[in-house]
Design a protein around this motif. Structure first.
Motif, PDB file in Angstrom:
ATOM      1  N   LYS A  10       0.817  -1.214   0.000  1.00  0.00           N
ATOM      2  CA  LYS A  10       0.000   0.000   0.000  1.00  0.00           C
ATOM      3  C   LYS A  10       0.847   1.260   0.000  1.00  0.00           C
ATOM      4  CE  LYS A  10      -3.727   2.312   2.530  1.00  0.00           C
ATOM      5  NZ  LYS A  10      -4.640   2.262   3.702  1.00  0.00           N
ATOM      6  N   GLU A  14       0.682   4.047  -3.053  1.00  0.00           N
ATOM      7  CA  GLU A  14       0.150   5.368  -2.730  1.00  0.00           C
ATOM      8  C   GLU A  14       1.214   6.446  -2.904  1.00  0.00           C
ATOM      9  OE1 GLU A  14      -1.599   5.195   1.149  1.00  0.00           O
ATOM     10  OE2 GLU A  14      -3.445   4.242   0.414  1.00  0.00           O
ATOM     11  N   GLN A  32      -6.381   2.269  -7.597  1.00  0.00           N
ATOM     12  CA  GLN A  32      -5.245   1.518  -7.076  1.00  0.00           C
ATOM     13  C   GLN A  32      -5.732   0.139  -6.646  1.00  0.00           C
ATOM     14  OE1 GLN A  32      -2.878   3.533  -4.134  1.00  0.00           O
ATOM     15  NE2 GLN A  32      -3.048   5.524  -5.145  1.00  0.00           N
ATOM     16  N   SER A  34      -4.736  -3.771  -4.955  1.00  0.00           N
ATOM     17  CA  SER A  34      -3.799  -4.443  -4.053  1.00  0.00           C
ATOM     18  C   SER A  34      -3.485  -5.870  -4.492  1.00  0.00           C
ATOM     19  CB  SER A  34      -4.366  -4.464  -2.626  1.00  0.00           C
ATOM     20  OG  SER A  34      -5.589  -5.183  -2.588  1.00  0.00           O
TER      21      SER A  34
END
Length: 217
Positions: A10, A14, A32, A34
């Motif tokens: 993450k 980010e 986004q 994961s």
């Protein structure tokens, strides 16, 4: 330009997203993911121009995700983020038509430049990744017909087409090739079309793979 980031870390995704948007206001991170499954879902939902995707992700790895994205969203171009230990993954991804391969420890400016290159039709590969691929390909015995092509590739193309072919394989887009060879972009497009036809290739990633396999770069 719409960007989709896919990485299971993450903080990494980010941070990268924020840096890219600060560096270039034309780059918009629209989602986004994961894992590979989320990446595929977002790719279908948002149809991004560029997908920056980690090779190693949970649920669905980058190679399988790339395969499904290429089937569902062929207009989206994929740049694979890799590490030194991921060469087997990258070799498989090359077969799928991934447009770029970057090591995860490169500078943000290089990521931005890579995105713009791929968006404009170029193909790129980090030198370390290219070296690993060349070593990998060198361990694969060449069939008789490939050896024939190796010694006759320049007979298949005109001298100017061969010049364009090598520059394509090195990741240059049409505009850069036109400038280097003092041609118009229209002439370069015609040469590219002829190269695809004569070598039975479909896209620029296949050109990179073909050039490596046949010793042109």
């Amino acid at each position: 330009m719409k960007i989709l980031l896919a990485d299971d870390q993450k903080l990494f995704r980010e941070s990268l997203g924020s840096i890219l948007e600060m560096r270039n206001p034309n780059l918009k991170v629209i989602a986004q993911a994961s894992n590979g499954e989320e990446c595929l879902k977002f790719a279908i939902q948002y149809l991004p121009d560029i997908i920056l995707m980690d090779v190693r992700m949970p649920v669905m790895d980058g190679v399988e995700c790339s395969r499904k994205v290429r089937e569902s969203c062929p207009q989206s171009k994929i740049i694979m983020l890799t590490t030194f230990s991921d060469d087997e993954y990258v070799f498989e991804a090359l077969k799928l038509g991934v447009a770029g391969y970057l090591l995860k420890d490169i500078q943000p400016a290089e990521v931005e430049a890579a995105i713009l290159t791929v968006y404009n039709g170029g193909v790129l590969m980090a030198s370390d990744v290219a070296a690993k691929l060349i070593n990998k390909l060198n361990t694969i015995p060449a069939p008789v017909e490939q050896i024939y092509i190796d010694t006759n590739i320049q007979k298949l193309l005109t001298p100017r087409e061969y010049d364009v072919f090598r520059l394509l394989a090195l990741g240059h887009d049409n505009k850069a090739i036109a400038k280097k060879l003092f041609l118009t972009e229209g002439t370069v497009r015609n040469h590219v079309s002829n190269i695809y036809s004569k070598l039975d290739l479909k896209d620029r990633v296949q050109i990179v793979k073909y050039a490596i396999e046949h010793g042109a770069i």
